[in-house]
Motif scaffolding. Structure first.
Motif, PDB file in Angstrom:
ATOM      1  N   GLU A  83       0.807  -1.214   0.000  1.00  0.00           N
ATOM      2  CA  GLU A  83       0.000   0.000   0.000  1.00  0.00           C
ATOM      3  C   GLU A  83       0.841   1.264   0.000  1.00  0.00           C
ATOM      4  O   GLU A  83       0.462   2.267  -0.611  1.00  0.00           O
ATOM      5  CB  GLU A  83      -0.932   0.000   1.225  1.00  0.00           C
ATOM      6  CG  GLU A  83      -2.000  -1.078   1.195  1.00  0.00           C
ATOM      7  CD  GLU A  83      -3.028  -0.843   0.107  1.00  0.00           C
ATOM      8  OE1 GLU A  83      -3.203   0.322  -0.317  1.00  0.00           O
ATOM      9  OE2 GLU A  83      -3.673  -1.820  -0.332  1.00  0.00           O
ATOM     10  N   LYS A  84       1.981   1.255   0.696  1.00  0.00           N
ATOM     11  CA  LYS A  84       2.732   2.486   0.924  1.00  0.00           C
ATOM     12  C   LYS A  84       3.932   2.676  -0.008  1.00  0.00           C
ATOM     13  O   LYS A  84       4.297   3.806  -0.314  1.00  0.00           O
ATOM     14  CB  LYS A  84       3.220   2.531   2.381  1.00  0.00           C
ATOM     15  CG  LYS A  84       2.102   2.515   3.416  1.00  0.00           C
ATOM     16  CD  LYS A  84       1.258   3.771   3.351  1.00  0.00           C
ATOM     17  CE  LYS A  84       0.225   3.801   4.466  1.00  0.00           C
ATOM     18  NZ  LYS A  84      -0.623   5.018   4.411  1.00  0.00           N
ATOM     19  N   LEU A  85       4.569   1.604  -0.419  1.00  0.00           N
ATOM     20  CA  LEU A  85       5.837   1.735  -1.135  1.00  0.00           C
ATOM     21  C   LEU A  85       5.776   1.367  -2.611  1.00  0.00           C
ATOM     22  O   LEU A  85       6.576   1.860  -3.400  1.00  0.00           O
ATOM     23  CB  LEU A  85       6.915   0.886  -0.455  1.00  0.00           C
ATOM     24  CG  LEU A  85       7.285   1.253   0.988  1.00  0.00           C
ATOM     25  CD1 LEU A  85       8.449   0.390   1.458  1.00  0.00           C
ATOM     26  CD2 LEU A  85       7.637   2.726   1.118  1.00  0.00           C
ATOM     27  N   LEU A  86       4.863   0.498  -2.995  1.00  0.00           N
ATOM     28  CA  LEU A  86       4.863  -0.012  -4.368  1.00  0.00           C
ATOM     29  C   LEU A  86       4.595   1.106  -5.369  1.00  0.00           C
ATOM     30  O   LEU A  86       3.664   1.899  -5.201  1.00  0.00           O
ATOM     31  CB  LEU A  86       3.816  -1.122  -4.514  1.00  0.00           C
ATOM     32  CG  LEU A  86       3.858  -1.898  -5.826  1.00  0.00           C
ATOM     33  CD1 LEU A  86       5.153  -2.676  -5.942  1.00  0.00           C
ATOM     34  CD2 LEU A  86       2.668  -2.843  -5.911  1.00  0.00           C
ATOM     35  N   ASP A  87       5.410   1.163  -6.404  1.00  0.00           N
ATOM     36  CA  ASP A  87       5.268   2.159  -7.467  1.00  0.00           C
ATOM     37  C   ASP A  87       4.496   1.535  -8.618  1.00  0.00           C
ATOM     38  O   ASP A  87       5.055   0.807  -9.441  1.00  0.00           O
ATOM     39  CB  ASP A  87       6.650   2.623  -7.926  1.00  0.00           C
ATOM     40  CG  ASP A  87       6.572   3.715  -8.976  1.00  0.00           C
ATOM     41  OD1 ASP A  87       5.454   4.197  -9.253  1.00  0.00           O
ATOM     42  OD2 ASP A  87       7.623   4.092  -9.522  1.00  0.00           O
ATOM     43  N   SER A  88       3.192   1.826  -8.693  1.00  0.00           N
ATOM     44  CA  SER A  88       2.326   1.190  -9.690  1.00  0.00           C
ATOM     45  C   SER A  88       2.623   1.657 -11.106  1.00  0.00           C
ATOM     46  O   SER A  88       2.236   0.984 -12.070  1.00  0.00           O
ATOM     47  CB  SER A  88       0.852   1.474  -9.359  1.00  0.00           C
ATOM     48  OG  SER A  88       0.514   0.944  -8.094  1.00  0.00           O
ATOM     49  N   SER A  89       3.288   2.788 -11.240  1.00  0.00           N
ATOM     50  CA  SER A  89       3.560   3.320 -12.573  1.00  0.00           C
ATOM     51  C   SER A  89       4.911   2.873 -13.122  1.00  0.00           C
ATOM     52  O   SER A  89       5.318   3.303 -14.199  1.00  0.00           O
ATOM     53  CB  SER A  89       3.526   4.855 -12.539  1.00  0.00           C
ATOM     54  OG  SER A  89       4.524   5.361 -11.661  1.00  0.00           O
ATOM     55  N   ARG A  90       5.602   2.018 -12.399  1.00  0.00           N
ATOM     56  CA  ARG A  90       6.943   1.612 -12.795  1.00  0.00           C
ATOM     57  C   ARG A  90       6.898   0.746 -14.061  1.00  0.00           C
ATOM     58  O   ARG A  90       6.193  -0.269 -14.099  1.00  0.00           O
ATOM     59  CB  ARG A  90       7.609   0.824 -11.668  1.00  0.00           C
ATOM     60  CG  ARG A  90       9.043   0.409 -11.963  1.00  0.00           C
ATOM     61  CD  ARG A  90       9.589  -0.432 -10.835  1.00  0.00           C
ATOM     62  NE  ARG A  90      10.966  -0.799 -11.054  1.00  0.00           N
ATOM     63  CZ  ARG A  90      12.005  -0.084 -10.664  1.00  0.00           C
ATOM     64  NH1 ARG A  90      11.799   1.042 -10.009  1.00  0.00           N
ATOM     65  NH2 ARG A  90      13.238  -0.468 -10.903  1.00  0.00           N
ATOM     66  N   PRO A  91       7.650   1.089 -15.101  1.00  0.00           N
ATOM     67  CA  PRO A  91       7.701   0.225 -16.296  1.00  0.00           C
ATOM     68  C   PRO A  91       8.598  -0.982 -16.040  1.00  0.00           C
ATOM     69  O   PRO A  91       9.753  -0.837 -15.644  1.00  0.00           O
ATOM     70  CB  PRO A  91       8.297   1.154 -17.364  1.00  0.00           C
ATOM     71  CG  PRO A  91       9.118   2.142 -16.590  1.00  0.00           C
ATOM     72  CD  PRO A  91       8.416   2.338 -15.283  1.00  0.00           C
ATOM     73  N   THR A  92       8.095  -2.154 -16.239  1.00  0.00           N
ATOM     74  CA  THR A  92       8.865  -3.370 -15.975  1.00  0.00           C
ATOM     75  C   THR A  92       8.266  -4.543 -16.737  1.00  0.00           C
ATOM     76  O   THR A  92       7.073  -4.531 -17.075  1.00  0.00           O
ATOM     77  CB  THR A  92       8.880  -3.690 -14.463  1.00  0.00           C
ATOM     78  OG1 THR A  92       9.575  -4.922 -14.245  1.00  0.00           O
ATOM     79  CG2 THR A  92       7.477  -3.816 -13.918  1.00  0.00           C
ATOM     80  N   ALA A  93       9.099  -5.533 -16.992  1.00  0.00           N
ATOM     81  CA  ALA A  93       8.604  -6.781 -17.583  1.00  0.00           C
ATOM     82  C   ALA A  93       8.007  -7.699 -16.528  1.00  0.00           C
ATOM     83  O   ALA A  93       7.323  -8.670 -16.847  1.00  0.00           O
ATOM     84  CB  ALA A  93       9.734  -7.497 -18.320  1.00  0.00           C
ATOM     85  N   GLY A  94       8.295  -7.430 -15.254  1.00  0.00           N
ATOM     86  CA  GLY A  94       7.647  -8.150 -14.161  1.00  0.00           C
ATOM     87  C   GLY A  94       8.319  -9.420 -13.699  1.00  0.00           C
ATOM     88  O   GLY A  94       7.878 -10.021 -12.725  1.00  0.00           O
ATOM     89  N   HIS A  95       9.414  -9.842 -14.364  1.00  0.00           N
ATOM     90  CA  HIS A  95      10.013 -11.119 -14.006  1.00  0.00           C
ATOM     91  C   HIS A  95      10.633 -11.091 -12.610  1.00  0.00           C
ATOM     92  O   HIS A  95      10.460 -12.025 -11.823  1.00  0.00           O
ATOM     93  CB  HIS A  95      11.084 -11.510 -15.042  1.00  0.00           C
ATOM     94  CG  HIS A  95      10.502 -11.858 -16.374  1.00  0.00           C
ATOM     95  ND1 HIS A  95      10.258 -10.912 -17.330  1.00  0.00           N
ATOM     96  CD2 HIS A  95      10.097 -13.035 -16.894  1.00  0.00           C
ATOM     97  CE1 HIS A  95       9.735 -11.489 -18.395  1.00  0.00           C
ATOM     98  NE2 HIS A  95       9.626 -12.776 -18.164  1.00  0.00           N
ATOM     99  N   GLY A  96      11.360 -10.028 -12.310  1.00  0.00           N
ATOM    100  CA  GLY A  96      11.966  -9.934 -10.992  1.00  0.00           C
ATOM    101  C   GLY A  96      10.930  -9.877  -9.892  1.00  0.00           C
ATOM    102  O   GLY A  96      11.102 -10.489  -8.832  1.00  0.00           O
TER     103      GLY A  96
END
Length: 231
Positions: A106-119
């Motif tokens: 809720e507090k730290l995750l950056d929802s706008s971060r561009p990523t492929a998601g594997h990590g």
């Protein structure tokens, strides 16, 4: 790669049936290796990260639900003071771990971060494995037939793995913990936890109470570090 991993999974079944040898970890390691091999090409394709994070979060929530089902077995031998004590301590452990993950999400995750998601997915696979092992350790905690040292090592190692993966999710956060002091406190509290568990591993009632204190001390340090960043 997915097809090859599916073949490996299918092959583990007849091998286990015919020989009793468990090859499931081979499929898991193959999946990790395949992700590393193809990460450069996969990185060219971005994912809908908010959607991915929500779906991964649901897997974590399901895992916490399974943890609650696991500790419900404490009442299988009857409702007594010892069963109630272990159930309460185990519930506080699950609640604390869930609170930590919820705070990060809720507090730290950056929802706008561009990523492929594997990590992000890989971290959560390891985190879910850690939570499953914590569940097993809590189930073993009340069983006198299980040796004290192995179940204490399983609990301590699994908690370390959980908090390491939780802290590594900061890679996908808008901000990290603010100061080294937070990390020093986290490391010091874990060292103290290991020492106390080494001294008390033959006393399950005391060791599970120490575990509860350790988890909430870790959460306090993490949240304080996050609040320092906000300031």
């Amino acid at each position: 790669m997915l097809l090859a991993e599916a073949v490996v999974v299918l092959l583990t079944m007849p091998v286990y049936y015919l020989t009793g040898v468990v090859l499931t970890p081979v499929a898991l390691l193959f999946g990790f290796s395949a992700g590393l091999i193809t990460r450069r090409s996969d990185a060219l394709v971005r994912v809908d990260f908010p959607h991915l994070a929500e779906r991964v979060m649901l897997y974590v929530v399901f895992t916490f639900g399974e943890m609650l089902l696991g500790i419900a077995g404490y009442f299988g031998d009857g409702f007594g003071a010892r069963a109630l004590y272990f159930a309460l301590m185990a519930f506080l452990i699950v609640a604390g771990l869930f609170s930590g993950y919820g705070w990060f999400y809720e507090k730290l995750l950056d929802s706008s971060r561009p990523t492929a998601g594997h990590g992000y997915m890989l971290l959560h696979i390891v985190m879910i494995l850690a939570l499953n092992n914590i569940t097993a350790a809590l189930e073993f905690m009340r069983q006198d037939a299980v040796s004290d040292l192995p179940k204490a090592l399983l609990l301590v190692g699994s908690l370390l793995l959980y908090f390491v993966t939780l802290l590594l999710t900061q890679r996908f956060s808008a901000r990290h913990l603010a100061s080294r002091r937070a990390y020093v406190w986290i490391a010091a509290s874990f060292a103290a936890f290991c020492g106390l568990m080494a001294a008390l591993f033959q006393r399950p009632m005391a060791s599970i109470a120490v575990t509860v204190i350790f988890i909430f001390a870790q959460l306090a340090a993490i949240r304080r570090g996050g609040q320092e960043r906000e300031k």
